[in-house]
Design a protein around this motif. Structure first.
Motif, short mmCIF file in Angstrom:
data_model
loop_
_atom_site.label_atom_id
_atom_site.label_comp_id
_atom_site.label_asym_id
_atom_site.label_seq_id
_atom_site.Cartn_x
_atom_site.Cartn_y
_atom_site.Cartn_z
N GLY A 75 0.80 -1.33 0.07
CA GLY A 75 -0.11 -0.14 -0.14
C GLY A 75 0.84 1.23 -0.01
N SER A 76 0.25 2.45 0.00
CA SER A 76 0.77 3.74 -0.16
C SER A 76 1.17 4.20 1.43
N GLY A 77 0.72 3.51 2.31
CA GLY A 77 1.03 4.01 3.92
C GLY A 77 1.82 3.14 4.38
N ASP A 78 1.91 3.14 5.50
CA ASP A 78 2.96 2.35 6.33
C ASP A 78 2.98 0.85 5.97
N ARG A 79 3.99 0.08 6.24
CA ARG A 79 4.47 -1.32 6.02
C ARG A 79 3.39 -2.24 6.86
N VAL A 80 2.51 -2.97 6.14
CA VAL A 80 1.77 -3.65 6.46
C VAL A 80 2.47 -4.95 7.36
N ARG A 81 2.02 -4.99 8.73
CA ARG A 81 2.50 -6.13 9.51
C ARG A 81 2.11 -7.65 8.96
N PRO A 82 3.18 -8.36 8.89
CA PRO A 82 2.86 -9.72 8.41
C PRO A 82 1.88 -10.47 9.33
N GLY A 83 1.10 -11.33 8.72
CA GLY A 83 -0.03 -12.14 9.36
C GLY A 83 -1.22 -11.66 9.50
N GLN A 84 -2.11 -12.55 10.13
CA GLN A 84 -3.45 -12.10 10.06
C GLN A 84 -3.74 -10.98 11.11
N ASN A 85 -4.34 -9.73 10.76
CA ASN A 85 -5.00 -8.88 11.77
C ASN A 85 -6.28 -8.58 11.62
N ARG A 86 -6.69 -7.77 12.48
CA ARG A 86 -8.11 -7.66 12.80
C ARG A 86 -9.03 -7.44 11.29
N ARG A 87 -8.44 -6.46 10.59
CA ARG A 87 -9.10 -6.18 9.18
C ARG A 87 -8.88 -7.43 8.17
N ALA A 88 -7.79 -7.99 8.13
CA ALA A 88 -7.70 -9.19 7.27
C ALA A 88 -8.74 -10.46 7.57
N LYS A 89 -8.91 -10.63 9.07
CA LYS A 89 -9.81 -11.57 9.33
C LYS A 89 -11.41 -11.28 8.76
N GLU A 90 -11.73 -9.91 9.12
CA GLU A 90 -12.94 -9.41 8.67
C GLU A 90 -13.23 -9.74 7.25
N ILE A 91 -12.07 -9.11 6.31
CA ILE A 91 -12.16 -9.32 4.89
C ILE A 91 -12.24 -10.91 4.35
N SER A 92 -11.40 -11.67 5.16
CA SER A 92 -11.42 -13.09 4.69
C SER A 92 -12.91 -13.42 4.80
N MET A 93 -13.39 -13.32 6.05
CA MET A 93 -14.83 -13.69 6.33
C MET A 93 -15.99 -13.06 5.45
N VAL A 94 -15.75 -11.93 4.86
CA VAL A 94 -16.86 -11.33 4.06
C VAL A 94 -16.37 -12.12 2.65
N THR A 95 -15.13 -12.23 2.24
CA THR A 95 -14.91 -13.04 1.06
C THR A 95 -15.60 -14.23 0.98
N GLU A 96 -15.49 -14.93 2.22
CA GLU A 96 -16.19 -16.39 1.98
C GLU A 96 -17.59 -16.42 1.72
N ASN A 97 -18.03 -15.42 2.75
CA ASN A 97 -19.64 -15.25 2.51
C ASN A 97 -20.03 -14.70 1.32
N ALA A 98 -19.05 -13.95 0.34
CA ALA A 98 -19.50 -13.41 -0.95
C ALA A 98 -19.52 -14.39 -1.84
N LEU A 99 -18.69 -15.69 -1.72
CA LEU A 99 -18.46 -16.73 -2.76
C LEU A 99 -19.43 -17.96 -2.39
N LYS A 100 -19.75 -18.07 -1.14
CA LYS A 100 -20.43 -19.35 -0.72
C LYS A 100 -21.75 -19.81 -1.21
N PRO A 101 -22.57 -18.70 -1.68
CA PRO A 101 -23.88 -18.87 -2.48
C PRO A 101 -23.61 -19.56 -3.69
N VAL A 102 -22.50 -19.41 -4.30
CA VAL A 102 -22.26 -20.17 -5.55
C VAL A 102 -21.36 -21.50 -5.60
#
Length: 234
Positions: A75-102
């Motif tokens: 990204g254009s901001g600060d270095r992203v810390r490696p590993g799963q953070n709160r935002r990554a976990k939330e987006i992982s979940m919404v990605t699963e939910n967006a794909l599960k119906p198909v």
């Protein structure tokens, strides 16, 4: 000052340039790259395989498990810390939910299909780009699906309704901004993701969704063309 012109010169209903291809990770069962503007997602599918830990398995069907990850300097901001953070976990979940119906994993009880989505670079819209890449990668892996899912952000910048906001628009300082990630099943129009951050009226929201539906058809064409291109090469 009114918002009269987008920073990159696009029309208010115009997507950033799109690149889409499948079969980009040779060791994966299926994979895809989806790039929109400067945001690039690479998705790789592994499985169906035995679920670990087994306590997370479903005895009636397989489990779809998505993992969203931005690379440290993507990204254009600060270095992203490696590993799963709160935002990554939330987006992982919404990605699963967006794909599960198909996705149909009824043939694989007790198993898991892992989808790893990595971002070498981002400039807004990463969750939508990730969903587009993951849908293509699942299709490339031969996972049974009833349709593709496409995703894009729509929203408001000052008094204008826009499609596919970039970072400069999300950070627009001189007026209200709304960012609305939207995912939809192509043939049915079923909405599988709808989130909102910012200020928008009901009428503006309906205008934004209408523009988003048109943009998602364009993205679906790029996804289908990428899948066809791989198999026409064989």
């Amino acid at each position: 000052m009114a918002y009269e012109k987008r920073p990159d010169g696009r029309a208010f209903d115009e997507l950033r340039p799109i690149e889409a291809e499948v079969g980009v990770v040779p060791r994966a069962v299926g994979s895809a790259r989806f790039k929109i503007g400067k945001t690039e997602a690479i998705a790789a599918v592994y499985g169906p395989k035995e679920m670990h830990p087994r306590s997370l398995s479903d005895p009636k069907q397989g489990v779809l498990r998505c993992n969203y990850n931005m690379m440290p300097f993507s990204g254009s901001g600060d270095r992203v810390r490696p590993g799963q953070n709160r935002r990554a976990k939330e987006i992982s979940m919404v990605t699963e939910n967006a794909l599960k119906p198909v996705v149909d994993l009824s043939m694989w009880p007790g198993a898991v299909v892992d989808v790893f989505i990595e971002f070498p670079q981002t400039d807004a819209g990463s969750r939508c780009a990730g969903i587009c890449a993951a849908a293509m990668a699942l299709a490339d892996a031969g996972i049974v699906m009833r349709d593709l899912v496409a995703a894009v952000s729509v929203g408001r910048v000052d008094d204008k309704i826009v499609v596919d906001l970039d970072y400069a628009e999300e950070a627009y300082p001189d007026g209200p901004v709304a960012d609305i990630p939207l995912a939809m099943v192509n043939n049915t129009g079923e909405v599988t993701l709808l989130q909102m951050d910012g200020e928008i009226t009901k009428d503006q929201l309906m205008q934004a969704l209408k523009l988003g539906e048109k943009a998602l058809k364009e993205i679906n064409k790029a996804q289908v063309a990428a899948l066809k291109a791989k198999y026409e090469r064989k």
